[in-house]
Design a protein around this motif. Structure first.
Motif, PDB file in Angstrom:
ATOM      1  N   LEU A  19       0.857  -1.180   0.000  1.00 36.60           N
ATOM      2  CA  LEU A  19       0.000   0.000   0.000  1.00 36.60           C
ATOM      3  C   LEU A  19       0.887   1.221   0.000  1.00 36.60           C
ATOM      4  O   LEU A  19       1.768   1.356   0.848  1.00 36.60           O
ATOM      5  N   LYS A 132     -12.320  -4.940 -10.499  1.00 38.20           N
ATOM      6  CA  LYS A 132     -11.539  -3.723 -10.256  1.00 38.20           C
ATOM      7  C   LYS A 132     -10.070  -4.053 -10.484  1.00 38.20           C
ATOM      8  O   LYS A 132      -9.552  -5.002  -9.892  1.00 38.20           O
ATOM      9  N   ASP A 162      -8.271   1.759 -10.864  1.00 39.54           N
ATOM     10  CA  ASP A 162      -7.822   2.644  -9.792  1.00 39.54           C
ATOM     11  C   ASP A 162      -6.345   2.955  -9.973  1.00 39.54           C
ATOM     12  O   ASP A 162      -5.504   2.058  -9.914  1.00 39.54           O
ATOM     13  N   ASN A 164      -4.838   5.512  -8.140  1.00 40.91           N
ATOM     14  CA  ASN A 164      -4.304   6.124  -6.908  1.00 40.91           C
ATOM     15  C   ASN A 164      -3.382   7.310  -7.198  1.00 40.91           C
ATOM     16  O   ASN A 164      -2.331   7.446  -6.588  1.00 40.91           O
ATOM     17  N   ASP A 214     -11.799   9.183  -4.936  1.00 40.74           N
ATOM     18  CA  ASP A 214     -11.615   8.373  -3.729  1.00 40.74           C
ATOM     19  C   ASP A 214     -10.819   9.230  -2.740  1.00 40.74           C
ATOM     20  O   ASP A 214     -11.393   9.864  -1.847  1.00 40.74           O
ATOM     21  N   LYS A 236     -14.914   5.119   1.618  1.00 44.50           N
ATOM     22  CA  LYS A 236     -14.316   4.145   2.536  1.00 44.50           C
ATOM     23  C   LYS A 236     -14.681   4.566   3.956  1.00 44.50           C
ATOM     24  O   LYS A 236     -14.041   5.459   4.536  1.00 44.50           O
ATOM     25  N   SER A 263     -16.632   1.029  -0.066  1.00 44.01           N
ATOM     26  CA  SER A 263     -15.402   0.293  -0.362  1.00 44.01           C
ATOM     27  C   SER A 263     -14.640  -0.039   0.921  1.00 44.01           C
ATOM     28  O   SER A 263     -14.746   0.653   1.943  1.00 44.01           O
ATOM     29  N   GLY A 289     -17.178  -2.309  -3.203  1.00 42.81           N
ATOM     30  CA  GLY A 289     -15.781  -2.706  -3.456  1.00 42.81           C
ATOM     31  C   GLY A 289     -15.212  -3.372  -2.212  1.00 42.81           C
ATOM     32  O   GLY A 289     -14.475  -2.750  -1.452  1.00 42.81           O
TER      33      GLY A 289
HETATM   34  O1  LIG Z   1     -12.480  -0.558  -3.704  1.00 45.79           O
HETATM   35  C1  LIG Z   1     -12.296  -1.810  -3.793  1.00 45.79           C
HETATM   36  O2  LIG Z   1     -12.853  -2.482  -4.681  1.00 45.79           O
HETATM   37  C2  LIG Z   1     -11.405  -2.535  -2.845  1.00 45.79           C
HETATM   38  C3  LIG Z   1     -10.592  -1.686  -1.936  1.00 45.79           C
HETATM   39  C4  LIG Z   1      -9.424  -1.016  -2.607  1.00 45.79           C
HETATM   40  O3  LIG Z   1      -9.266  -1.103  -3.798  1.00 45.79           O
HETATM   41  C5  LIG Z   1      -8.486  -0.276  -1.808  1.00 45.79           C
HETATM   42  C6  LIG Z   1      -8.575  -0.317  -0.440  1.00 45.79           C
HETATM   43  C7  LIG Z   1      -7.619   0.291   0.359  1.00 45.79           C
HETATM   44  C8  LIG Z   1      -6.519   0.881  -0.196  1.00 45.79           C
HETATM   45  C9  LIG Z   1      -6.239   0.833  -1.614  1.00 45.79           C
HETATM   46  O4  LIG Z   1      -5.186   0.035  -1.948  1.00 45.79           O
HETATM   47  C10 LIG Z   1      -7.430   0.518  -2.485  1.00 45.79           C
HETATM   48  C11 LIG Z   1      -7.878   1.850  -3.059  1.00 45.79           C
HETATM   49  O5  LIG Z   1      -7.024   2.707  -3.246  1.00 45.79           O
HETATM   50  O6  LIG Z   1      -9.035   2.100  -3.327  1.00 45.79           O
END
Ligand SMILES: O=C(O)CCC(=O)C1=CC=C[C@@H](O)[C@@H]1C(=O)O
Ligand SMILES: [Mg+2]
Length: 321
Positions: A19, A132, A162, A164, A214, A236, A263, A289
């Protein structure tokens, strides 16, 4: 009479969980158990390193103080740290039977592995094919080629992507160049392609690829306003705060016609099953998610349907009170 307990736990993670460029070896968290008049409510507090502003060691004293005050009959205000506010508000909502039981256990399949394995797993997905895929970890051109190949070879596949915020505008353009325009509408959204919101919006306008917020949702200057090219927000709850705040964000997104996706922040199976219930309640019809249990080596207290991971009971966890 009120009774309460706090459990502290740690679950080792699968070797490959990276992460924000650092390897996460375990997930560490707290469970809260509140009991009153024969009723019971649980909540999970699991700050996510690299994403949460608070650490578990920082929240623990505030959580202990809150739980002791509640047990003694007070109605203390929720702590300000988002993970603590979320977990405690879930425990209170369960206790008050305000968190409905029906759950959405569908999860957008999370793909991080190599393309060959991905093809087999995706082709075998039953029902609505939604996955995803993490992008931005390798070359943007390679990401574009993999995404295009997936969409070409599985015609009923829809993808959430995603990045990021990994890309410069140039890299984002390189990615898009390799995704055929005819396939772009099957990208439900691409989360946070660029380092700035302005660059991400420009990317959406230029490429026709819908984007989602996000990380942006948690920035102080974020407001819910209509923005062309934005199709979704990814919420989240562990990073957001109380259940009330989560509900407010979902309502604000829906009022703008945006999809709101509940998520995971890599919660344990207990937290994930609560997120599945929150999704069924607040975002019915939208696949959450939540496909992150596969990163863990065990489930805790409550099982996720269909998971074969062993499940550790509360009696085996460290009780703090
Ligand atoms: O959103 C999802 O489908 C699963 C969760 C997910 O992708 C994430 C959860 C937590 C940290 C990250 O690596 C990632 C994200 O960035 O959204
Ligand atoms: Mg994301």
């Amino acid at each position: 009479m009120r009774q309460a307990q706090i459990y502290r736990w740690q679950i080792p993670l699968d070797a490959g969980v990276v992460l924000r460029e650092r390897r996460l070896k375990s997930r560490d968290g707290l469970f809260i158990q509140l009991q009153e008049n024969g009723g019971e409510g649980w909540g999970e507090i699991t700050p996510l390193p690299g994403f949460s502003v608070e650490t578990l060691d920082e929240v623990q004293p505030a959580v202990i103080a809150w739980v002791q005050a509640w047990r003694d009959g007070a109605s203390p205000a929720l702590p300000s740290q988002p993970s603590a506010a979320f977990g405690l508000s879930c425990a209170l909502a369960e206790l008050a039977e305000e968190l409905p039981q029906p759950a959405d256990y569908r999860a957008a399949m999370l793909c991080t592995g190599d393309p060959d394995e991905l093809f087999a797993a995706l082709a075998a997905l039953p029902g609505e094919k939604l996955a995803k895929v993490k992008v931005g970890l390798y070359e943007a051109v390679r990401d574009g080629m993999v995404v295009n190949l997936l969409l070409e070879s599985i015609p009923d596949l829809r993808l959430r992507l995603d990045a990021n915020r990994a890309w410069t505008p140039l890299k984002a353009r390189q990615f898009a160049k390799y995704v055929a325009p005819a396939n772009r509408s099957r990208i439900a959204f691409l989360e946070e392609p660029c380092q700035s919101r302005e660059a991400s919006l420009a990317f959406a306008e230029e490429t026709g690829i819908a984007i989602a917020w996000d990380e942006s949702l948690r920035e102080a200057d974020f407001t819910f306003t209509p923005q062309p090219g934005v199709s979704a927000v990814v919420i989240k709850p562990t990073l957001t705060g109380s259940l009330q705040k989560v509900a407010q964000q979902v309502a604000a997104a829906h009022a703008l016609g945006l999809t709101a996706v509940i998520s995971s922040s890599l919660e344990s199976s207990l937290g994930l099953t609560q997120l599945a219930r929150i999704a069924a309640w607040l975002t019915p019809g939208t696949v959450p998610g939540l496909d992150t249990l596969q990163l863990m080596t065990a489930q805790l207290v409550r099982r996720w349907p269909g998971s074969e991971l062993p499940c550790i009971a509360a009696a085996e966890l460290d009780a703090l009170l």
